[in-house]
Structure formats: structure tokens, C-alpha cells
Enzyme design. Structure first.
Site, short mmCIF file in Angstrom:
data_model
loop_
_atom_site.label_atom_id
_atom_site.label_comp_id
_atom_site.label_asym_id
_atom_site.label_seq_id
_atom_site.Cartn_x
_atom_site.Cartn_y
_atom_site.Cartn_z
N ARG A 45 1.58 43.37 21.76
CA ARG A 45 0.15 43.36 21.50
C ARG A 45 -0.23 42.04 20.84
O ARG A 45 0.62 41.23 20.51
CB ARG A 45 -0.25 44.54 20.60
CG ARG A 45 0.72 44.71 19.43
CD ARG A 45 0.10 45.20 18.19
NE ARG A 45 -0.95 44.30 17.75
CZ ARG A 45 -0.73 43.13 17.17
NH1 ARG A 45 0.49 42.68 16.96
NH2 ARG A 45 -1.74 42.39 16.77
N GLY A 46 -1.55 41.84 20.67
CA GLY A 46 -2.02 40.58 20.11
C GLY A 46 -2.33 39.64 21.27
O GLY A 46 -1.56 39.54 22.23
N ALA A 47 -3.47 38.98 21.18
CA ALA A 47 -3.99 38.24 22.33
C ALA A 47 -3.00 37.22 22.92
O ALA A 47 -2.72 37.25 24.13
CB ALA A 47 -5.31 37.58 21.95
N ARG A 79 -5.19 46.23 29.51
CA ARG A 79 -6.08 46.25 28.34
C ARG A 79 -7.25 45.32 28.67
O ARG A 79 -7.02 44.17 29.08
CB ARG A 79 -5.37 45.79 27.06
CG ARG A 79 -4.25 46.74 26.63
CD ARG A 79 -3.77 46.43 25.23
NE ARG A 79 -4.71 46.89 24.22
CZ ARG A 79 -4.66 46.53 22.93
NH1 ARG A 79 -3.74 45.68 22.54
NH2 ARG A 79 -5.54 46.99 22.07
N GLN A 156 -1.77 48.09 12.17
CA GLN A 156 -1.08 46.83 12.46
C GLN A 156 -0.95 45.97 11.21
O GLN A 156 0.01 45.21 11.07
CB GLN A 156 -1.82 46.04 13.55
CG GLN A 156 -1.72 46.64 14.94
CD GLN A 156 -2.90 47.51 15.26
OE1 GLN A 156 -3.45 48.15 14.37
NE2 GLN A 156 -3.30 47.56 16.51
N ASP A 197 -9.58 38.18 20.16
CA ASP A 197 -9.09 38.65 21.46
C ASP A 197 -9.90 38.09 22.62
O ASP A 197 -9.39 38.00 23.74
CB ASP A 197 -9.10 40.18 21.49
CG ASP A 197 -7.97 40.71 20.62
OD1 ASP A 197 -8.17 40.81 19.39
OD2 ASP A 197 -6.89 40.98 21.16
N ASN A 207 -12.68 40.91 18.12
CA ASN A 207 -11.39 41.03 17.44
C ASN A 207 -11.22 42.48 16.99
O ASN A 207 -12.12 43.32 17.17
CB ASN A 207 -11.31 40.05 16.26
CG ASN A 207 -9.89 39.93 15.71
OD1 ASN A 207 -8.96 39.67 16.45
ND2 ASN A 207 -9.72 40.14 14.41
N LYS A 208 -10.08 42.76 16.42
CA LYS A 208 -9.73 44.12 16.00
C LYS A 208 -10.88 44.81 15.29
O LYS A 208 -11.58 44.20 14.48
CB LYS A 208 -8.50 44.04 15.08
CG LYS A 208 -8.02 45.33 14.48
CD LYS A 208 -7.77 46.44 15.47
CE LYS A 208 -6.86 46.06 16.63
NZ LYS A 208 -6.85 47.10 17.70
#
Ligand code: MRU
Length: 294
Positions: A45-47, A79, A156, A197, A207-208
Site C-alpha cells: 500500500r501507499g501511493a 484501488r 497504518q 495519493d 490523501n488518507k
């Protein structure tokens, strides 16, 4: 140093981010289906990591033969919000006419690029951009300690960012997301630092989930709100953040914690994975080529 995502002996190898911090292990992914499952579960995960995952997904599809474009499209859709995933897929797919080796070379090139600008463990391709800045500031003696939002619902922050900071020996405290504004009001925060993201051409930032609230609170308290992201996260096809697709995830992630129900049976939940922070709330947006918009 183990890369967050790598290509080893014909397989994609990832650090299993679902198992951290309790268990440190890697997973081998040999098929497109396994890769898509790992992306959907947030094992990777994570861009920036998703950019590499997308490219390596095309490698897996190309080596398997069959309908590579269709398989690549499935990976790109695993995603929807982090633009890096479809960017990585498109970049590798563009090499397909030159053969499977060219696709692999392109994917490996992306791994190097990502590693170069984000050295260090999960930070390499996790929150590497924002924490990469933090490592530098710390090395320069500018950071005493870090407040780490736990980042509900999948934690996270508590699970992964705290693990990275502990490994790096940087003092930190985890706080509930809903304590962040209080920490700002007490003067405990000098700067808010986040990744992204997808960034629209005008500088609006997806973003998150919870990032938008942090930006509002930071503005209220006169605290700089800084976004750090690679150029590959900027989606110039979108004039502003209004058309960014926001991933909605299962209600179970909210109603349960580590498999234990924390809401009444049958409770529904609102579970967007990301939010959009308007550019007007962003003090600075830093990429490897300079500020954005330039
Ligand atoms: O749902 P996740 O864990 O993939 O969300 C990740 C984030 O929002 C990160 O902050 C973002 O990808 C930036 S990573 C440099």
C-alpha cells in the site's frame, strides 16, 4: 535493506504490511490474482509502492501470456484513488510491443527511481516521501519527536509509521486521530507533514482519510501543512480535486478491530479510504522537481 516491494527470481516479493508490526515477513506473489489480492488487502500500500506494484503486475501478466491488456486493466482498477497504480501499469504496458524483457526493465527502473528518492524500509515506498523529509530534518537536528496519528480504521500510523520511526530511533508518540487538533491547540505541533495519493493540477490533494481535517485544524492554529509526493502522483488530467474517485472500503473495517466487533451486530459504516484537501489549505506541496504548482 529489504525493499517494500521487489522483483526476486521471477516473483514479486513484498513486505506483508498487514502483518506488521507484530510479524515481519515477506510474501511472494506469482500471479496477477495474488498481486491484486495483496493490493486490495493493503498488504502492499501507499501511493509510490502501488506504482511499482502496478508495473510489476504487468510483468506478471506479460510473462503469463494471455490477455495482457485486460489483466493490466484489472491491476490498475484494484484501488481507484492513488493515481500511481494506473500510472505504473500504463508505463509498463507501453513497453509491451518491445517484449516481456522491456516491460520488466521498465518496472525495475521504477523500483530504482522510487528507492532513490525514498531510502529506508517501508519508508522507501510507504510514507517514504513525507518520512523521507522527516529523516533529513532529524539528521539536521531539527526534529525532537514526532506525533503519529494512529490513522483509523486500519491503523497504518500506529502499526507502520510507528514501526518505521522506532527502527530509525526517532522518538515518537502515537495519538488517537481525534486528539490531533487538541495537540495543535496545546502548541505540540510545529508542522503537519503528509503524503498524497493523487494531486490535481490545481494542487488539491487526495490523501488518507482524516488529512482534510488535519489541514483545517492546522490552518486554524497557524501551523504549516506540508504535502510531499513524487511527480507521478500529480494527475494533470484533473483540473481540481472534485473529480478524484474516492475509494470506499468495507464497513467491517470500521465496525471491527482486529476481528473483534466494536459496534452492534448489523451496524453499517461510512468508510471512505481518502479525502480531498483543497489547495488553499496546503502551505507547500513538494515534489522531487520542486514545488507544485510551480
Ligand atoms: O490506504 P493506504 O494505506 O494505501 O493509504 C496510503 C496513504 O494515504 C499515504 O499517506 C499515501 O499513499 C502517501 S505514501 C507516500
Amino acid at each position: 535493506v529489504q525493499r517494500t516491494i521487489d522483483w526476486v527470481d521471477g516473483s514479486v516479493v513484498i513486505i506483508d504490511q498487514c502483518a506488521l508490526p507484530g510479524i515481519y515477513r515477506t510474501l511472494r506473489l506469482d500471479t496477477v490474482d495474488e498481486l491484486i489480492d495483496a493490493i486490495a488487502r493493503l498488504a502492499v500500500r501507499g501511493a509510490p509502492a502501488l506504482g511499482a506494484a502496478g508495473a510489476l503486475g504487468v510483468v506478471l501478466a506479460a510473462r503469463a501470456g494471455g490477455a495482457v491488456s485486460e489483466e493490466a486493466a484489472r491491476v490498475a482498477k484494484a484501488r481507484p484513488t492513488a493515481v500511481n497504480l494506473s500510472w505504473g501499469v500504463a508505463r509498463a504496458l507501453a513497453k509491451l510491443p518491445e517484449g516481456v524483457d522491456a516491460v520488466l526493465a521498465e518496472a525495475l527502473e521504477m523500483l530504482r527511481l522510487l528507492t532513490h528518492c525514498n531510502a529506508g524500509r517501508l519508508a522507501t515506498v510507504g510514507w517514504g516521501t513525507a518520512l523521507g523529509v522527516l529523516w533529513h530534518l532529524r539528521a539536521g537536528g531539527f526534529v525532537d519527536s514526532v506525533l503519529v496519528d494512529e490513522t483509523r480504521p486500519l491503523l497504518q500510523g500506529a502499526r507502520l509509521t510507528a514501526w518505521e520511526l522506532a527502527e530509525a530511533g526517532i522518538p515518537y508518540r502515537v495519538l488517537p486521530d481525534n486528539a490531533a487538533a487538541a495537540a495543535m491547540s496545546r502548541g505540540l505541533v510545529d508542522c503537519v507533514l503528509v503524503g498524497a495519493d493523487r494531486i490535481a493540477a490545481n494542487g488539491d490533494v487526495a490523501n488518507k482519510i482524516g488529512t482534510y481535517g488535519l489541514a483545517i485544524a492546522a490552518r486554524h492554529h497557524g501551523i504549516p501543512f506540508v504535502v510531499v509526493a513524487p511527480q507521478s502522483t500529480v494527475d494533470y488530467s484533473l483540473p481540481d480535486g472534485g473529480s478524484i474517485v474516492i475509494e470506499e472500503r468495507s464497513p467491517v473495517e470500521v465496525t471491527h478491530l482486529a476481528g473483534v466487533a466494536i459496534a452492534p451486530p448489523g451496524a453499517d459504516a461510512f468508510n471512505p479510504a481518502f479525502d480531498v484537501t483543497p489547495a488553499s489549505l496546503v502551505t507547500a506541496l513538494i515534489t522531487e522537481t520542486g514545488p507544485h504548482p510551480a
